[in-house]
Write a protein that holds these residues in place. Structure first.
Motif, PDB file in Angstrom:
ATOM      1  N   ILE A   1      38.946 -16.745  48.751  1.00  0.00           N
ATOM      2  CA  ILE A   1      39.360 -18.079  48.312  1.00  0.00           C
ATOM      3  C   ILE A   1      40.317 -17.906  47.137  1.00  0.00           C
ATOM      4  CG2 ILE A   1      38.595 -20.284  47.359  1.00  0.00           C
ATOM      5  CD1 ILE A   1      35.939 -19.884  48.740  1.00  0.00           C
TER       6      ILE A   1
ATOM      7  N   SER B   1      34.762 -13.713  51.468  1.00  0.00           N
ATOM      8  CA  SER B   1      34.128 -14.378  52.613  1.00  0.00           C
ATOM      9  C   SER B   1      33.024 -13.530  53.226  1.00  0.00           C
ATOM     10  CB  SER B   1      35.179 -14.699  53.677  1.00  0.00           C
ATOM     11  OG  SER B   1      35.834 -13.511  54.072  1.00  0.00           O
TER      12      SER B   1
ATOM     13  N   ASN C   1      29.478 -22.062  48.558  1.00  0.00           N
ATOM     14  CA  ASN C   1      30.744 -22.647  48.090  1.00  0.00           C
ATOM     15  C   ASN C   1      30.631 -24.159  47.904  1.00  0.00           C
ATOM     16  OD1 ASN C   1      31.794 -20.049  48.341  1.00  0.00           O
ATOM     17  ND2 ASN C   1      32.671 -20.464  50.371  1.00  0.00           N
TER      18      ASN C   1
ATOM     19  N   TYR D   1      36.200 -21.788  52.720  1.00  0.00           N
ATOM     20  CA  TYR D   1      36.975 -20.605  52.348  1.00  0.00           C
ATOM     21  C   TYR D   1      38.478 -20.874  52.382  1.00  0.00           C
ATOM     22  CZ  TYR D   1      32.722 -17.842  52.432  1.00  0.00           C
ATOM     23  OH  TYR D   1      31.467 -17.342  52.145  1.00  0.00           O
TER      24      TYR D   1
END
Length: 575
Positions: free
Chosen positions: A123, A133, A143, A165
């Motif tokens: 990210i 990820s 997240n 992501y």
């Protein structure tokens, strides 16, 4: 935008997943578990195999890799990435990988997903910037996306985790994130190395060699790591082109989607959107012939073709040679490339052999058979641009019934009017079932056997004596018994040796040969007299003078006679 024909399938071969991802510049969604993991069972049942998720994966072209029976690979991947991603040992483990250029696309070893082979997506903006990820799908939140209790897991939440992501789908250049994984628009990318096919020949711009009426590419191959090729050619506005391929393996390509996209250009690069896109099941559409019509507002310009595939794997190897030529656009019914399917009219082309024979007998007219490969034979294509574009040649055909006998290549591959099952194609336009068309193709071969010359070659195929394409066989129909018993009696024939290079002198050759055949017909000549095996001409002692003919298309004349023992026979030949 991603193609609409991507198929979301869970792969279990890591080499296959890597090859597909690299070939299409797509991310791998890798899910690791074990065969005795209840959490993994729940994720499979409630999320991964649900149609909602599979539709999402197809729309976004995710390469799906599932590993529950290869513990050594799972352990190796965890050792490489678990601590970096802040993961625990609790399964299942979820990763998003991008395959690196130069990665080994054949190995299924435990090192197949090592850092020198793949990279984790990261990210690159927002609150969670820098997060890699890799995650356990058993956390309460990922997240910022809250995960339901395991009993209530849903595809929608799992999709939100994946989307987390890629906030806003836009990132700074250089980051291995979502925008760097979307394939470039078909127009602007990859065309720089397009193979030039040349200028499409026409009557006004013929090829230097009469064998080059069809443009031919170099031998190409679509493979697991070479998923698309570009080509370019020069054409003109409002033209009808036919694209095909030879040297293709129909069996090996089955189940693989092969796509052609056809673009106009600004003279240098292709322009979006594509003029036309066709997706084929394997090479099927190419084997039948693909129609490419140029727009009316694109005079004498460069066009581009992009050939690509999806659904293959690391071992995919699809060899081919492209063929491209111009054909008649919207030909009238009764023209050579749009013959009548049923019935026969004087001076018009038909495929109805029985109707043409019946009409020829009833009206005491000749019948002319044209044995051809309209969509693939370079000499036949040349004939359509030259002889069939000559008013004098067509006028010389007006007093005969005309039958097109259109066949495939000698090895039973390639296009024919009788295989055009697509919109606008001959079968579709005439409402002909494919099985009926196959029967007609078989009947065409039997007719070819019946009208082949004595001693004709049988080399290169399994259907008996051959006739070269194109060949025009000028015949008369004779009654041999009852009204239904008729015999097709050839008067003579000529083929591509008439030279179809479009000059006035050469085009006149075809007209002259038709006129010769008419003269032979008027004089009662039969082609069988040229061959010892078939001649029925017989000269008896003391008989009236016998008239025959030799010269031009008649290259020999055979006459039988008998001599009693001890007797002599005097024959006088007078021209």
């Amino acid at each position: 935008m991603p193609d609409g024909d991507w198929e979301a399938v869970w792969l279990t071969n890591v080499a296959e997943a890597k090859a597909l991802a690299l070939a299409h510049n797509r991310p791998i969604l890798a899910v690791f578990g074990s065969s005795i993991c209840a959490h993994c069972d729940n994720l499979d049942e409630k999320v991964l195999h649900k149609q909602q998720f599979l539709d999402y994966a197809a729309a976004h072209q995710l390469v799906l890799f599932h590993c529950r029976n290869y513990d050594r690979l799972r352990t190796r991947v965890a050792d490489n990435y678990r601590k970096t991603c802040g993961m625990t040992t609790l399964l299942p483990h979820i990763y998003l990988f991008k395959v690196k250029p130069g990665a080994d696309l054949t190995s299924t070893a435990t090192t197949a997903l090592d850092p020198d082979q793949v990279s984790l997506l990261e990210i690159s903006s927002g609150r969670y910037a820098g997060t890699l990820s890799g995650t356990n799908y058993a956390n309460a939140s990922i997240n910022g996306v809250r995960i339901e209790a395991e009993a209530n897991w849903t595809p929608a939440t799992f999709i939100k985790v994946l989307e987390s992501y890629f906030p806003n789908k836009e990132y700074p250049s250089g980051k291995p994130a979502w925008n760097s994984l979307v394939p470039p628009a078909p127009g602007p990318g990859g065309y720089e190395n397009a193979e030039p096919l040349g200028v499409v020949p026409t009557k006004d711009a013929p090829p230097e060699n009469e064998k080059d009426w069809i443009l031919t590419s170099a031998r190409g191959s679509l493979s697991g790591v070479s998923s698309d090729h570009w080509y370019k050619f020069t054409g003109a506005e409002s033209r009808h082109y036919v694209l095909g391929a030879t040297g293709i393996d129909m069996t090996a390509s089955a189940g693989i989607r092969i796509k052609v996209a056809y673009f106009r250009s600004d003279g240098v690069k292709p322009l979006n959107p594509a003029i036309k896109e066709v997706t084929s099941n394997g090479w099927d559409a190419f084997d039948r012939g693909i129609w490419l019509d140029s727009p009316e507002d694109t005079p004498n310009q460069l066009y581009f073709l992009r050939i690509s595939h999806s659904g293959g794997n690391a071992a995919t190897n699809l060899d081919y040679t492209l063929k491209l030529h111009q054909a008649a656009k919207n030909p009238a019914v009764g023209a050579l490339s749009n013959p009548y399917w049923q019935g026969a009219l004087l001076g018009k082309w038909t495929m109805d052999v029985e109707a043409a024979i019946a009409a020829a007998w009833q009206n005491n007219r000749p019948v002319i058979f044209c044995f051809s490969g309209v969509r693939w034979c370079r000499f036949c294509v040349g004939a359509e641009h030259t002889a069939f574009a000559n008013p004098d040649f067509n006028a010389a055909l007006n007093d005969a019934y005309l039958v097109l006998v259109d066949n495939r290549r000698r090895n039973d591959t390639g296009p024919s009017l009788l295989r055009e099952n697509f919109a606008g194609g001959y079968l579709t336009a005439n409402g002909i079932a494919e099985a009926t068309a196959e029967d007609k193709l078989a009947a065409n071969l039997l007719l070819q056997n019946a009208l082949a010359l004595p001693g004709a070659s049988e080399a290169g195929w399994t259907h008996g004596p051959r006739i070269s394409y194109p060949t025009f066989v000028y015949c008369r129909v004779a009654q041999t018994g009852t009204r239904a018993d008729v015999e097709i009696r050839p008067i003579g024939r000529f083929g591509y040796d008439a030279n179809f290079t479009p000059t006035e002198a050469n085009e006149a050759v075809a007209v002259e040969k038709l006129e010769q055949l008419k003269m032979l017909d008027l004089n009662g000549y039969l082609e069988r007299s040229m061959f010892a095996e078939t001649s029925q001409q017989e000269l008896a002692a003391g008989a009236s003078p016998f008239s025959s003919y030799i010269g031009g298309l008649v290259t020999a004349d055979w006459v039988k006679f008998s001599v009693d023992p001890g007797k002599s026979f005097l024959v006088m030949i007078r021209a």
